[in-house]
Design an enzyme around this catalytic site. Structure first.
Site, PDB file in Angstrom:
ATOM      1  CB  VAL A   1      -1.236  -1.237   8.896  1.00 57.39           C
ATOM      2  CG1 VAL A   1      -1.994   0.054   9.170  1.00 57.39           C
ATOM      3  CG2 VAL A   1       0.131  -1.205   9.577  1.00 57.39           C
ATOM      4  N   GLY A   2      -3.434  -3.092   7.466  1.00 56.74           N
ATOM      5  CA  GLY A   2      -4.678  -3.161   6.692  1.00 56.74           C
ATOM      6  C   GLY A   2      -5.760  -3.896   7.466  1.00 56.74           C
TER       7      GLY A   2
ATOM      8  CG  ASP B   1      -6.748   1.090  18.509  1.00 57.62           C
ATOM      9  OD1 ASP B   1      -7.561   1.898  18.029  1.00 57.62           O
ATOM     10  OD2 ASP B   1      -6.399   0.066  17.933  1.00 57.62           O
TER      11      ASP B   1
ATOM     12  CB  SER C   1       2.767   4.283   2.371  1.00 56.72           C
ATOM     13  OG  SER C   1       2.271   3.017   2.708  1.00 56.72           O
TER      14      SER C   1
ATOM     15  CG  HIS D   1      -7.597  -2.025  14.926  1.00 53.85           C
ATOM     16  ND1 HIS D   1      -7.230  -0.947  15.676  1.00 53.85           N
ATOM     17  CD2 HIS D   1      -7.911  -1.527  13.706  1.00 53.85           C
ATOM     18  CE1 HIS D   1      -7.318   0.149  14.946  1.00 53.85           C
ATOM     19  NE2 HIS D   1      -7.730  -0.176  13.754  1.00 53.85           N
TER      20      HIS D   1
ATOM     21  N   GLY E   1       0.843  -1.206   0.000  1.00 53.06           N
ATOM     22  CA  GLY E   1       0.000   0.000   0.000  1.00 53.06           C
ATOM     23  C   GLY E   1       0.865   1.238   0.000  1.00 53.06           C
TER      24      GLY E   1
ATOM     25  CB  ALA F   1       0.769   4.521  -4.105  1.00 52.63           C
TER      26      ALA F   1
ATOM     27  NE  ARG G   1     -15.678  -7.150  11.782  1.00 52.61           N
ATOM     28  CZ  ARG G   1     -14.564  -6.435  11.890  1.00 52.61           C
ATOM     29  NH1 ARG G   1     -14.450  -5.311  11.240  1.00 52.61           N
ATOM     30  NH2 ARG G   1     -13.585  -6.848  12.655  1.00 52.61           N
TER      31      ARG G   1
END
Lengths: 545, 545
Positions: A327-328, A357, A215, A385, A209, A211, A296
């Site tokens: 992270v995604g 968090d 990032s 998360h 990710g 771009a 979801r």
């Protein structure tokens, strides 16, 4: 598997619908999808417009989109002969709709990252039987990108192949390297350097990710030495998608122009089997945002496929001791999928980012107690998360004193505190108009630094890690945020001296239950049989939907 | 003065046009501007949409905007009896056009900064007789911003008062402080800290345009210690506009969430007389972007007024030895205006940022020579931060050897090299889709660090500074980028051992002539009589228009 069926059927149905329409359209004139196949990099704007139109918009407002196609066809189908004027208006306005529609989504897509709200589905979901990061084997040869780029699309997981094999399948042509960029293709003379300076040996950091906005903050922090220190040269290996490759070149250009002496190599690519080669850190930021109307479960599946693929790639080509930070979103289950698909890498090396968090929770406690935030320690985020996350005020301390002895307002702690932490992202979007890319990047920096510097005596930090062998009674075989300490060697151990009372345990259990449900939902991606999805409610954090 | 007259008349005409349109609309239904007056902070999204539509889009596409409103009523007005189907289609599509048109411009406005291309004029230009940063005296009292915010608009320069007085006029109520933000309102116990740690004493850094993208990168770099070092606590004093105040709160929230131990104070405000109080560094990033159809003279005037005002504010309230770095374009002349309006601050303390150009030039030479960029030294950007800038390959060195001895391709050096440096911003926008905020922020960091760390032996750096007393034969009393060295005390001296041949001198003279013309163009803002504008050509750098 049944409950997941719609995930794979819906796209197919829609795809065929879309195809039916577009076939008719194509027969008339140069259609969007035809143009799309023809466009090259020099026509980037058009490319984006078409992509947005054809792929992203259709699923979001199907009635409008459908409208478009039928209207495009109306010249043949409907007898408008008696209404020439109104028809010409109609066609003109249709063109306007689609032009601005496309441009709007192009503009949105530029500011979208995995943390951006209200995003459309990225391309390929409906129009191709695989997601972009699974479609690999595009390669640049040499610096002159535009001339030599040849994309060959091949998918590792067919749409109806729900039970993906967990055993990593290495593509046959992974021997080729990803492409170095610009000035970074010059060979840096490390040996000459070693005579004069005491650099550490180069470490390779892969970022997916690359771009996106998170990032865009993170890469410059990595390159500046803020993360790994002023004597640690780094190589950045940037993973983008076919669509973001142009932007990725822009990122590489800005990195060039920044003249960071520690940044010795930058390479960009869209094939994780190339980009992850020998990396010692993998920061997996890229993920699909949740599309409108997407369950979801749908998000879990679509992103799960990306992380399954990236797990396989890491397993195949990354350093055997690579540290992976996911992270995604949904990051806990993505991390689980990733580690399950990388059996040759220790499960302990996979993290899900809950540091933002933790940082937010520390700040809220400091605000409430009227102290500076550096006085808050031992803050744990337990669990997922998501909105079931548990910011732990029982173990947290202010100036070394338990929070509950400093903040007497128990009701605030038990209700408002957690809510504030969870809703922070949403409030920020309201204020700032976009998601919190900068502070997310800072929290990634914090997460890495917590692993490469010794944890201060008596303190700990939160990170989502594999639960096997945990002393807190949390179910095994999931990725759960827990309190950790590190000696600064990249590894960690779970914190001792943690108290858990009934109130805390009850909330931890809720998050645990959710993660177990998510796990059942992605069983086809972790090699554990058929998926069964029974997620009761929407627990996506505000600002991350 | 005459040549500048249109600047003040045009807005008035457009404003009245806009008002006429909106009056008609208002009489029909709930108009955008009515809604706008009603919206509160909690309805931020709606607010943005309305603003875009009413202020930004209307002047740009008035016919479309008008169209939209009448369509809202079209169900009542038009007889649909004979063509119900086709007309309803038409109406539906018109609505789509306008909805997405508005949203598209909203999305664009979100990614706009002072360096963003193709921007619309910001609000207030047409709707108020003064530019926002001149409209001061808004103040937050306490943390609860929404409740207590009261804006009192007062303008120091009436629209027809072209010859602004240079003598700084301090507003009567500058004694009040700008507002601290959130956790930063807690008093940091510096003394307790000093017992255990050897911090340097706090420095105050004011940043204008603080809600923009460049600042969004820069502020986190400042807070991280990357710029002033790991033992230098800082206070950030953030200047926004009335419009960006919400976003500025978002920025402050992200800074809170980042828990930077060195960041001890954050305050936000829209009054430079409050925000610049006691600052030791002023990083002036905020400026108006060039609106569609705006002449360069117009940009000089509108931004000149901002920097005249900020110069007065610095003169009145900043530290007597404040260092000022002007980033907002046209930065050289803005810096000149600023220093002329701050007679009590040494003119030597004012800089115009040409460091990004220097960095880009170094990178291009490294690329051409096939070396890593850290091998390039003694790079000078001479002159204006515009297309007349002169990247100096005569004095630059690669591995300590003059560039001309390393790169034998003189033709490339004399033509393509300069062009590449100038066009870099434009190419980046093509690739990345937005302007180079990250590398601009990096270059600001570089510019500051060059002043607070001793320049390496034999090297120098470029910065736009006041020309009085320069040894290169450049006209006095302008701000011109030249090679400088620093002992690391925040001050600098002009570099010696600089060669200037005929080719270089000729190009320097061209940039000098341009800056002298720009100076004549803003004479009314520097207290040097009547302005006379004879700028021959458009020399705005690609990517900065």
């Amino acid at each position: 598997m049944n409950s997941l069926g719609f995930l794979h059927q819906a796209p197919t149905r829609r795809e065929s619908e879309r195809k039916r329409h577009s076939t008719t359209v194509e027969s008339q004139t140069t259609s969007a999808s035809t143009v799309e196949n023809r466009v090259h990099h020099k026509r980037a704007n058009l490319f984006h417009v078409i992509i947005s139109l054809d792929r992203a918009v259709v699923p979001r407002v199907p009635s409008l989109a459908l409208h478009h196609y039928s209207i495009s066809n109306s010249n043949e189908i409907h007898p408008f002969s008696i209404l020439p004027l109104s028809l010409s208006f109609l066609v003109l306005h249709c063109l306007c709709v689609f032009f601005f529609f496309g441009t709007f989504f192009m503009a949105l897509s530029k500011i979208s990252t995995s943390h951006t709200p209200s995003q459309t589905l990225k391309p390929n979901f409906y129009s191709k039987p695989c997601v972009p990061l699974q479609c690999y084997d595009a390669r640049r040869s040499g610096v002159s990108f535009e001339q030599h780029r040849k994309l060959r699309i091949s998918c590792s997981v067919a749409p109806n192949q729900v039970q993906a094999p967990v055993a990593p399948a290495v593509p046959s042509d992974t021997t080729s390297n990803r492409d170095c960029y610009g000035v970074f293709c010059t060979t840096y003379d490390l040996k000459a350097d070693e005579k004069t300076k005491s650099w550490k040996s180069l470490i390779k950091i892969a970022v997916s990710g690359a771009a996106g906005m998170i990032s865009n903050h993170l890469l410059f922090k990595l390159a500046s030495g803020e993360v790994f220190g002023p004597d640690q040269p780094i190589a950045l290996q940037l993973l983008g998608s076919e669509r973001s490759l142009q932007a990725l070149e822009g990122v590489a250009m800005e990195l060039e122009d920044s003249l960071y002496p520690l940044l010795r190599e930058v390479s960009i690519g869209i094939n994780p089997y190339e980009v992850f080669q020998d990396c010692e850190w993998a920061l997996l930021i890229g993920a699909k945002p949740r599309g409108p109307g997407m369950e979801r479960a749908g998000l879990l599946d679509i992103n799960g496929q990306i992380f399954a693929e990236q797990g396989k790639a890491l397993n195949a080509v990354a350093s055997r001791n690579v540290k992976v930070i996911v992270v995604g979103n949904p990051c806990n289950t993505n991390a689980l999928i990733c580690l399950k698909n990388a059996p040759n890498i220790p499960a302990k090396n996979f993290h899900a980012l809950t540091r933002l968090d933790e940082n937010r929770a520390k700040c809220q406690l400091a605000l409430k107690a009227g102290v500076f935030y550096d006085k808050v320690s031992n803050m744990t985020i337990w669990g997922n998360h998501s909105t079931t996350q548990v910011p732990d005020f029982l173990n947290a301390k202010i100036n070394g004193i338990p929070v509950k002895e400093v903040i007497k307002d128990t009701k605030w702690l038990e209700t408002e505190f957690t809510e504030r932490v969870q809703k922070r992202g949403g409030v920020l979007i309201q204020k700032w108009g976009r998601s919190s890319a900068a502070s997310t990047a800072v929290s990634i920096v914090d997460a890495i630094r917590s692993l490469v510097t010794p944890t201060p005596e008596g303190d700990w930090f939160s990170t989502g890690v594999y639960t096997n062998g945990n002393p807190y009674g949390i179910a095994e075989d999931i990725v759960f945020s827990m309190p950790c300490r590190s000696k600064g060697d990249g590894d960690y151990e779970l914190a001792k001296d943690v108290i858990i009372d009934d109130f805390l345990r009850e909330r931890i259990k809720k998050s645990e239950a959710e993660l177990l449900a998510e796990k059942r939902c992605v069983a086809h991606l972790t090699g554990e049989g058929n998926a069964f999805c029974d997620l009761p409610e929407d627990t996506m954090l505000p600002g991350e939907q």
